[in-house]
Design an enzyme around this catalytic site. Structure first.
Site, PDB file in Angstrom:
ATOM      1  N   THR A   1       0.804  -1.226   0.000  1.00  0.00           N
ATOM      2  CA  THR A   1       0.000   0.000   0.000  1.00  0.00           C
ATOM      3  C   THR A   1       0.837   1.275   0.000  1.00  0.00           C
ATOM      4  O   THR A   1       0.619   2.173  -0.818  1.00  0.00           O
ATOM      5  CB  THR A   1      -0.949  -0.008   1.209  1.00  0.00           C
ATOM      6  OG1 THR A   1      -1.841  -1.114   1.091  1.00  0.00           O
ATOM      7  CG2 THR A   1      -1.747   1.285   1.282  1.00  0.00           C
TER       8      THR A   1
ATOM      9  N   HIS B   1      -7.810  -9.292   1.172  1.00  0.00           N
ATOM     10  CA  HIS B   1      -6.974  -9.981   2.151  1.00  0.00           C
ATOM     11  C   HIS B   1      -7.755 -11.101   2.830  1.00  0.00           C
ATOM     12  O   HIS B   1      -7.213 -12.183   3.094  1.00  0.00           O
ATOM     13  CB  HIS B   1      -6.480  -9.003   3.225  1.00  0.00           C
ATOM     14  CG  HIS B   1      -5.182  -8.342   2.913  1.00  0.00           C
ATOM     15  ND1 HIS B   1      -4.004  -9.034   2.808  1.00  0.00           N
ATOM     16  CD2 HIS B   1      -4.883  -7.042   2.678  1.00  0.00           C
ATOM     17  CE1 HIS B   1      -3.022  -8.199   2.532  1.00  0.00           C
ATOM     18  NE2 HIS B   1      -3.520  -6.976   2.438  1.00  0.00           N
TER      19      HIS B   1
ATOM     20  N   LYS C   1      -7.181   4.694   5.365  1.00  0.00           N
ATOM     21  CA  LYS C   1      -5.847   4.434   5.914  1.00  0.00           C
ATOM     22  C   LYS C   1      -5.044   5.734   5.976  1.00  0.00           C
ATOM     23  O   LYS C   1      -5.080   6.526   5.032  1.00  0.00           O
ATOM     24  CB  LYS C   1      -5.088   3.434   5.052  1.00  0.00           C
ATOM     25  CG  LYS C   1      -5.690   2.053   4.981  1.00  0.00           C
ATOM     26  CD  LYS C   1      -4.833   1.153   4.089  1.00  0.00           C
ATOM     27  CE  LYS C   1      -5.399  -0.241   3.953  1.00  0.00           C
ATOM     28  NZ  LYS C   1      -4.563  -1.100   3.065  1.00  0.00           N
ATOM     29  N   ASP C   2      -4.251   5.902   7.041  1.00  0.00           N
ATOM     30  CA  ASP C   2      -3.420   7.105   7.127  1.00  0.00           C
ATOM     31  C   ASP C   2      -2.447   7.189   5.957  1.00  0.00           C
ATOM     32  O   ASP C   2      -2.260   8.245   5.350  1.00  0.00           O
ATOM     33  CB  ASP C   2      -2.692   7.180   8.477  1.00  0.00           C
ATOM     34  CG  ASP C   2      -1.898   5.927   8.825  1.00  0.00           C
ATOM     35  OD1 ASP C   2      -1.148   5.433   7.967  1.00  0.00           O
ATOM     36  OD2 ASP C   2      -2.020   5.442   9.969  1.00  0.00           O
ATOM     37  N   ARG C   3      -1.802   6.064   5.620  1.00  0.00           N
ATOM     38  CA  ARG C   3      -0.816   6.105   4.546  1.00  0.00           C
ATOM     39  C   ARG C   3      -1.462   6.375   3.196  1.00  0.00           C
ATOM     40  O   ARG C   3      -0.840   6.939   2.298  1.00  0.00           O
ATOM     41  CB  ARG C   3       0.002   4.806   4.505  1.00  0.00           C
ATOM     42  CG  ARG C   3      -0.772   3.501   4.409  1.00  0.00           C
ATOM     43  CD  ARG C   3       0.146   2.305   4.609  1.00  0.00           C
ATOM     44  NE  ARG C   3      -0.517   1.011   4.489  1.00  0.00           N
ATOM     45  CZ  ARG C   3      -1.078   0.345   5.500  1.00  0.00           C
ATOM     46  NH1 ARG C   3      -1.051   0.869   6.720  1.00  0.00           N
ATOM     47  NH2 ARG C   3      -1.625  -0.842   5.297  1.00  0.00           N
TER      48      ARG C   3
END
Length: 569
Positions: free
Chosen positions: A98, A330, A181-183
């Site tokens: 990611t 996933h 998601k933070d990223r």
């Protein structure tokens, strides 16, 4: 691959030369246009009011191809029919996860330059684990923050399209990103944008003190009625007729009763407490509702920040990373009925969102890009049912076996100090005391791992540093993924259909194989882009230079992609 021959000229070098020729040609044509009479000068489309960048986390291109006949009219199909669509587009680096994939989208750079080599990595200097977007100098606004939470782009070493756009416009352009998601948000926002991410503890979106000291008023208005709680008690089940899922993998393969991913449809969003809490918010990520919430927040950002209606006339950027498809794949794999249904639901959510953007800003004023950060391998049990050699490779067991082998060969304990997929990190000081050279240690480990079940190839630090990597596709992708200061000492590549993992169900990604690298790449904007299905090879790294060309701004500092000139009007 363990090989001591020098590398032949790479395909990347050829791509760079072609890019240079393209830039020269474009520059030349611009000079010609300036010299021409007004009646001869070509008409240049006005700049877009908004650049909308959509990243679907964990979407392999094969799923778009396989299920396209079931899409509605306004989502993926709209982008494919009214925009340029590349079926042979790739995340062209070898560690397809990611953080690395999101970094590529608006930097146009490979990991060896942008410095995001994984979702997390081992720091060989401090022996600490580093999360890709962690920055202990900053905290989430109004929310508890752990030391390893993602709060800033400090680890990103290059600029983004948004950074260069704000530089070119004296910060008049706004760059806002949002993700579960933070990223996903931070690595699209770059150094000068503003990122919002979903907090699993509260189900609310928050930014960090890197970007601002307090949230704007529209943020509070959005959360006033706790929109994240409206899904409590809902069930996710199939949205199409039963026959639509006929070709999907059977639940007994992707969700066996004795596995950790045994849940099947209907999937209920609730918690043991009987009310919305952290358990419930965590569950929301696996299914369609976090994506729905993310797009709702993106709508609020458009309204609150007046994106696409900048009073200065400058172009704005909105980045939206939709996280849930990754969680679904996933858990059950891209061949599952659950993933199939999630993609159809996501298609309908995108259709509604694009329709709203059209009403608010106008799609003829909007340049839309859609891609993904990585693809996905099938669940190993499904691959095995297809007579493939497939399984999971446990890194901790590999570490134990390798250290034991090196003790037998050199008589020194724990020469390998850490496994951090896909790397082994060595204790070179122990080796040097015993007169073992670095290359001797690396080669011994690499040769042993080549005979380890599930391993396809290995590369050593010495090979990478000395340019001794073979000139084949896999080797080039792994070379791009390796960072001299951050990466490990021996890199391991799994066999096709294998992946690093120790659970008894589900699947993952992260390899250089096409099921992990081949992702959708769609660009739509009638004034600028020629619609059509393009068979040419393209890379996600080509998005940044193409946007930079259309926006007439400086290329991001690490950009190595090419301008997708075949799509331009």
């Amino acid at each position: 691959m363990l090989n001591l021959k020098h590398q032949a000229p790479s395909s990347q070098l050829r791509r760079t030369l072609l890019t240079g020729l393209t830039v020269f040609a474009l520059t030349g044509s611009c000079h010609y246009a300036l010299a021409a009479s007004p009646s001869q000068a070509p008409q240049i489309a006005k700049a877009p009011k908004l650049v909308l960048v959509l990243v679907i986390d964990g979407l392999p291109n094969e799923q778009v191809q396989r299920y396209r006949h079931q899409f509605g009219e306004g989502g993926f199909k709209r982008l494919m029919e009214q925009g340029a669509w590349f079926g042979n587009a790739h995340q062209a680096h070898g560690i397809t996860v990611t953080a690395v994939g999101h970094s590529a989208v608006l930097t146009g750079a490979y990991p060896y330059q942008h410095g995001i080599i994984g979702n997390s990595w081992f720091d060989p200097k401090t022996s600490a684990s580093v999360y890709c977007t962690e920055d202990t100098q900053h905290t989430y606004i109004g929310t508890d923050t752990k030391a390893s939470d993602g709060t800033s782009p400090a680890n990103l070493k290059v600029s983004t399209v948004g950074d260069e756009l704000r530089y070119a416009t004296g910060n008049r352009s706004k760059v806002v990103t949002v993700s579960g998601k933070d990223r996903g948000a931070i690595l699209l926002a770059g150094k000068t944008g503003t990122a919002y991410m979903l907090m699993k503890k509260t189900g609310a979106f928050a930014s960090s003190t890197y970007y601002m000291n307090q949230h704007p008023a529209w943020h509070a208005d959005f959360h006033a009625n706790k929109p994240q709680d409206r899904f409590y008690g809902k069930q996710w089940t199939t949205s199409l007729a039963d026959h639509a899922y006929h070709d999907d993998a059977h639940d007994d393969i992707v969700a066996p009763a004795n596995s950790s991913s045994s849940k099947r449809f209907p999937y209920t969003y609730d918690s043991a407490s009987g009310k919305p809490d952290a358990e419930y918010y965590e569950k929301l990520f696996t299914g369609p509702y976090v994506d729905e919430l993310t797009l709702d927040f993106a709508r609020a950002a458009i309204e609150g920040e007046k994106l696409g209606s900048n009073p200065t006339g400058a172009t704005d950027v909105l980045g939206v990373s939709l996280s849930s498809h990754d969680y679904v794949n996933h858990t059950w794999g891209p061949e599952s009925k659950m993933s199939h249904d999630h993609l159809q639901r996501l298609d309908r959510l995108l259709a509604k969102f694009l329709s709203d953007v059209d009403k608010k800003i106008g799609l003829d004023n909007t340049l839309v890009v859609l891609t993904a950060d990585h693809g996905f391998a099938n669940v190993p049990e499904f691959s095995q049912s297809m007579k493939r050699d497939a399984n999971r490779l446990d890194g901790s067991k590999m570490l134990t076996a390798l250290n034991q082998h090196l003790v037998e060969q050199f008589g020194v304990e724990k020469l390998v100090r850490k496994w951090s997929a896909p790397y082994f990190f060595f204790d070179y000081s122990k080796a040097e005391v015993k007169g073992i050279t670095r290359s001797e240690l690396e080669n011994a480990a690499a040769r042993f791992m080549l005979n380890y079940n599930g391993v396809a190839s290995t590369y050593t630090r010495t090979q990478f540093e000395n340019g001794q990597v073979p000139n084949d596709r896999i080797s080039r992708l792994m070379q791009r993924a390796w960072h001299k200061q951050l990466s490990g000492d021996v890199m391991v590549v799994v066999k096709p259909y294998w992946y690093f993992g120790s659970t008894n169900s589900g699947t993952s990604h992260g390899t250089p194989y096409t099921y992990d690298t081949n992702v959708p790449l769609m660009i739509m904007g009638k004034p600028w882009i020629k619609a059509g299905a393009y068979s040419q090879y393209a890379e996600v790294m080509d998005i940044a230079p193409t946007l930079s060309h259309l926006l007439r701004i400086r290329l991001p500092s690490g950009s190595e992609g090419r301008v997708l000139t075949e799509t331009l009007k």
